[in-house]
Design a protein around this motif. Structure first.
Motif, PDB file in Angstrom:
ATOM      1  N   LEU A  21      -6.614  -2.716  -8.363  1.00  0.00           N
ATOM      2  CA  LEU A  21      -5.770  -1.528  -8.411  1.00  0.00           C
ATOM      3  C   LEU A  21      -6.058  -0.703  -9.661  1.00  0.00           C
ATOM      4  O   LEU A  21      -5.873   0.520  -9.656  1.00  0.00           O
ATOM      5  CB  LEU A  21      -4.294  -1.934  -8.389  1.00  0.00           C
ATOM      6  CG  LEU A  21      -3.810  -2.598  -7.101  1.00  0.00           C
ATOM      7  CD1 LEU A  21      -2.349  -3.031  -7.240  1.00  0.00           C
ATOM      8  CD2 LEU A  21      -3.967  -1.673  -5.904  1.00  0.00           C
ATOM      9  N   THR A  41      -4.627   7.764  -2.795  1.00  0.00           N
ATOM     10  CA  THR A  41      -5.823   7.193  -2.182  1.00  0.00           C
ATOM     11  C   THR A  41      -5.573   6.921  -0.697  1.00  0.00           C
ATOM     12  O   THR A  41      -4.427   6.760  -0.283  1.00  0.00           O
ATOM     13  CB  THR A  41      -6.222   5.882  -2.880  1.00  0.00           C
ATOM     14  OG1 THR A  41      -5.075   5.018  -2.986  1.00  0.00           O
ATOM     15  CG2 THR A  41      -6.764   6.161  -4.272  1.00  0.00           C
ATOM     16  N   VAL A  48       1.451   2.168  -3.525  1.00  0.00           N
ATOM     17  CA  VAL A  48       0.140   2.308  -4.167  1.00  0.00           C
ATOM     18  C   VAL A  48      -0.540   3.597  -3.713  1.00  0.00           C
ATOM     19  O   VAL A  48      -1.091   4.358  -4.525  1.00  0.00           O
ATOM     20  CB  VAL A  48      -0.747   1.086  -3.861  1.00  0.00           C
ATOM     21  CG1 VAL A  48      -2.203   1.370  -4.230  1.00  0.00           C
ATOM     22  CG2 VAL A  48      -0.247  -0.135  -4.615  1.00  0.00           C
ATOM     23  N   GLY A  49      -0.521   3.860  -2.426  1.00  0.00           N
ATOM     24  CA  GLY A  49      -1.170   5.063  -1.902  1.00  0.00           C
ATOM     25  C   GLY A  49      -0.566   6.337  -2.440  1.00  0.00           C
ATOM     26  O   GLY A  49      -1.278   7.300  -2.744  1.00  0.00           O
ATOM     27  N   GLY A  51      -6.434   1.207   0.471  1.00  0.00           N
ATOM     28  CA  GLY A  51      -5.424   0.375  -0.166  1.00  0.00           C
ATOM     29  C   GLY A  51      -5.167  -0.926   0.568  1.00  0.00           C
ATOM     30  O   GLY A  51      -5.090  -2.001  -0.049  1.00  0.00           O
ATOM     31  N   LEU A  53      -8.294   2.126  -9.132  1.00  0.00           N
ATOM     32  CA  LEU A  53      -7.718   3.293  -8.461  1.00  0.00           C
ATOM     33  C   LEU A  53      -6.977   4.194  -9.433  1.00  0.00           C
ATOM     34  O   LEU A  53      -6.452   5.235  -9.026  1.00  0.00           O
ATOM     35  CB  LEU A  53      -6.757   2.848  -7.347  1.00  0.00           C
ATOM     36  CG  LEU A  53      -7.312   1.938  -6.259  1.00  0.00           C
ATOM     37  CD1 LEU A  53      -6.267   1.756  -5.162  1.00  0.00           C
ATOM     38  CD2 LEU A  53      -8.605   2.485  -5.689  1.00  0.00           C
ATOM     39  N   GLN A  81       0.824  -1.219   0.000  1.00  0.00           N
ATOM     40  CA  GLN A  81       0.000   0.000   0.000  1.00  0.00           C
ATOM     41  C   GLN A  81       0.848   1.255   0.000  1.00  0.00           C
ATOM     42  O   GLN A  81       0.422   2.279  -0.555  1.00  0.00           O
ATOM     43  CB  GLN A  81      -0.935   0.019   1.211  1.00  0.00           C
ATOM     44  CG  GLN A  81      -2.011   1.106   1.154  1.00  0.00           C
ATOM     45  CD  GLN A  81      -1.503   2.497   1.520  1.00  0.00           C
ATOM     46  OE1 GLN A  81      -0.578   2.634   2.334  1.00  0.00           O
ATOM     47  NE2 GLN A  81      -2.107   3.528   0.944  1.00  0.00           N
TER      48      GLN A  81
END
Length: 251
Positions: free
Chosen positions: A198, A139, A133-134, A144, A201, A130
């Motif tokens: 994902l 996000t 990814v975050g 996540g 997102l 995460q």
């Protein structure tokens, strides 16, 4: 949590000096939280509980110096399962009826138990992945970790079969097999509005190698996983999560 734009990574600040001596937890203070905030913070508490219960166990030969996270142990496991029971039983209600004080109370207590569990045992791959990814998708953290948890559990299932049965039992399943538990976790995530991939997102397939690289750099968490945190394992999880398909269980 700090966001480091030069590294495209969220970074957690951890130190024993940050551990509080006492905490005042009042569920009434959460009643006004919007559904999305409740969903994201609530599922993150669930991930805290599940990942602390499925973290690598280190029960013997303690070194002279220990890190902040020391792996799964008897104390953390009991707290984690209580948190799983409370959060899984009340999160849907807290999201759909934010004024339900009984659900808010269970969530507050479950979150506290989960925090106490992962405060020693630690989290692992959902959190490690995460972080990049975050940052890349801008996000919320809990969105996540909640999205990633089913994929992490599916990929790690060969090493955590007994733990998944325990999680299913705590969730109240009548037949808590490994497949049933994985399905129940997926259902909980979906029921509170967490996206299933994902790609939803805004991530692109071209982003995946960078996400894998940055995730593997979070050694504090990757090293706490129930399976060796290899590039192959993390790549399988990230790819499955991007495509929205079940992660292939790795032997």
């Amino acid at each position: 949590m700090l966001s480091d734009p030069d590294r495209a990574l969220k970074v957690g600040v951890s130190d024993p000096a940050l551990i509080p001596r006492a905490a005042v937890v009042d569920p009434q203070l959460t009643v006004g939280a919007p559904p999305a905030v409740t969903a994201h913070s609530g599922i993150d508490a669930f991930v805290h509980a599940v990942e602390s219960f499925t973290a690598s166990g280190r029960f013997t030969e303690w070194p002279e110096s220990l890190g902040v996270f020391v792996g799964r142990n008897r104390l953390s496991s009991g707290l984690a399962l209580d948190a799983v029971r409370l959060v899984s039983g009340s999160l849907r209600t807290a999201v759909t009826d934010g004024g339900d004080l009984a659900a808010r109370t269970d969530m507050a207590l479950g979150s506290l138990y989960a925090g106490m569990a992962f405060g020693t045992a630690g989290t692992h791959l959902s959190h490690a992945i995460q972080y990049p990814v975050g940052t890349l998708t801008r996000t919320p953290h809990g969105l996540g970790t909640g999205l990633l948890l089913p994929y992490v559990l599916e990929a790690c299932a060969p090493a955590i079969g007994a733990e998944l049965v325990g999680i299913g039992t705590a969730m109240g399943l009548s037949d808590p097999t490994v497949p049933a538990t994985l399905a129940a976790v997926r259902a909980l995530v979906a029921d509170i509005g967490i996206p299933g991939s994902l790609a939803e997102l805004g991530m692109q397939r071209a982003d995946l190698p960078r996400v894998v690289e940055l995730s593997l750099g979070v050694t504090r968490l990757v090293g706490n996983a129930p399976l060796p945190g290899s590039p192959e394992l993390v790549t399988e999880i990230v790819t499955a999560a991007f495509e929205g398909r079940p992660a292939r269980a790795l032997a």
